[in-house]
Structures are given as C-alpha cells and as structure tokens.
Design an enzyme around this catalytic site. Structure first.
Site, mmCIF file in Angstrom:
data_model
loop_
_atom_site.group_PDB
_atom_site.id
_atom_site.type_symbol
_atom_site.label_atom_id
_atom_site.label_comp_id
_atom_site.label_asym_id
_atom_site.label_seq_id
_atom_site.Cartn_x
_atom_site.Cartn_y
_atom_site.Cartn_z
ATOM 1 N N CYS A 55 -10.252 -5.138 0.394
ATOM 2 C CA CYS A 55 -11.276 -4.088 0.513
ATOM 3 C C CYS A 55 -12.247 -4.385 -0.765
ATOM 4 C CB CYS A 55 -10.919 -2.654 0.676
ATOM 5 S SG CYS A 55 -10.263 -2.012 -1.089
ATOM 6 N N CYS A 102 -10.604 -3.585 -3.965
ATOM 7 C CA CYS A 102 -9.771 -4.595 -4.371
ATOM 8 C C CYS A 102 -10.328 -5.792 -4.948
ATOM 9 C CB CYS A 102 -8.468 -4.945 -3.431
ATOM 10 S SG CYS A 102 -7.455 -3.471 -3.393
ATOM 11 N N ASN A 153 0.887 -1.182 -0.101
ATOM 12 C CA ASN A 153 0.097 -0.087 0.035
ATOM 13 C C ASN A 153 0.939 1.184 0.230
ATOM 14 O OD1 ASN A 153 0.666 -0.917 2.762
ATOM 15 N ND2 ASN A 153 -1.181 0.292 3.439
ATOM 16 N N GLU A 184 -2.989 -4.714 -3.017
ATOM 17 C CA GLU A 184 -3.356 -5.583 -4.067
ATOM 18 C C GLU A 184 -3.520 -4.811 -5.457
ATOM 19 O OE1 GLU A 184 -4.654 -5.051 -1.186
ATOM 20 O OE2 GLU A 184 -5.981 -6.794 -0.498
ATOM 21 N N CYS A 242 -3.795 0.602 -2.417
ATOM 22 C CA CYS A 242 -3.817 -0.778 -1.750
ATOM 23 C C CYS A 242 -2.833 -1.805 -2.119
ATOM 24 C CB CYS A 242 -5.336 -1.351 -1.856
ATOM 25 S SG CYS A 242 -6.425 -0.788 -0.743
ATOM 26 N N GLU A 300 0.252 5.243 0.573
ATOM 27 C CA GLU A 300 -0.844 6.378 1.230
ATOM 28 C C GLU A 300 -0.429 7.623 0.625
ATOM 29 O OE1 GLU A 300 -1.079 5.637 5.222
ATOM 30 O OE2 GLU A 300 -2.362 3.573 5.061
#
Ligand code: THU
Length: 130
Positions: A83, A86, A39, A52, A50, A41
């Site tokens: 999530c 994803c 990830n 993924e 993310c 940010e």
C-alpha cells in the site's frame, strides 16, 4: 531461509478476521538476515497494521536499518502490491534499486523496485537545510 519461505510461514499467523486477507512480508537486510511480519487487524479498523510494517519493525528492533530485498505474499488472484504507506516505510530503509517481489500463494509473482513503487519519494534529503 528464503524470503519466500519466511513470508509464506509468517502469513499463516496473520490476524485478519475483518478483511480475511492474510499477508506475509519478509525482508533481507544487507547483512543477510531475514525479518518477517504479518498484518495485524483491529476492531477499530484504522489501527490495523500491514505485514510490511511488522517486518520493518522487527528489523529495526534487531538493530538493522538497510533493506536489500523485500518479498510480499497474499492469497489472491493478483500479486499483492504494498500500500502507499508501506511504500513510504520501505523507502525509508531501502535504495531505489532494491527489488520488491510480490507473490500469490498459488505461485504468481511479479517483481518491481522501490523506486518504481514510489517515484519522487519524500526522503530525509528533503529535510536538509539549504
Ligand atoms: N495489507 C498488507 O498487510 N500489506 C499490503 O501490502 C496490502 C494490504 C493488509 C492490510 C489489511 O489488513 C488487509 O491487507 C486488507 O487491506
């Protein structure tokens, strides 16, 4: 390299100064190659991505589009489930029976499938004309 090893290693590079929740993801494609992502940010929170998504971007950039297995790991009490966004991203490149392993750094894990994560998924077949 095992998917777990790849996911653990890439998680170390996660950029998560805001959530402090570092995630690593690794994908094996049907050709046997492994792609990983973490990830990333951002101070503008919605711009974060993310793990993924990073792994999928690396896979597509390398010219591969068929996922055979997914592994996601985080340092948490419970294994980290992808999530919603994803799940949709994974489903674009994986059949419903593709295994998704969710793990913690401490060694807990659970396993599911793409279809169980996103039942009734919207896919390209819904865009076909009638
Ligand atoms: N995150 C992932 O990278 N993958 C998941 O499956 C769940 C959430 C990230 C996004 C954000 O950087 C942090 O975890 C906290 O939500």
């Amino acid at each position: 390299m095992t998917l777990e090893k790849a996911a653990r290693a890439v998680r170390e590079n996660a950029y998560a100064p805001y959530s402090r929740y570092k995630v690593g993801a690794a994908i094996r494609t049907v050709s046997g190659k492994v792609f990983s992502g973490c990830n990333v940010e951002n101070a503008a929170y919605p711009e974060g991505t993310c793990a993924e998504a990073g792994a999928i971007a690396a896979m597509v950039a390398a010219g591969e589009i068929e996922i055979a297995e997914v592994f996601v790991i985080a340092d948490a009490h419970m294994p980290v489930p992808p999530c919603g966004g994803c799940r949709q991203k994974i489903a674009e490149f994986a059949k419903g029976d593709v295994p998704v392993v969710m793990a913690t750094v401490a060694g807990r894990r659970s396993e599911t499938t793409v279809a169980d994560l996103l039942p009734g998924a919207f896919g390209r077949e819904h865009m076909d004309g009638d």
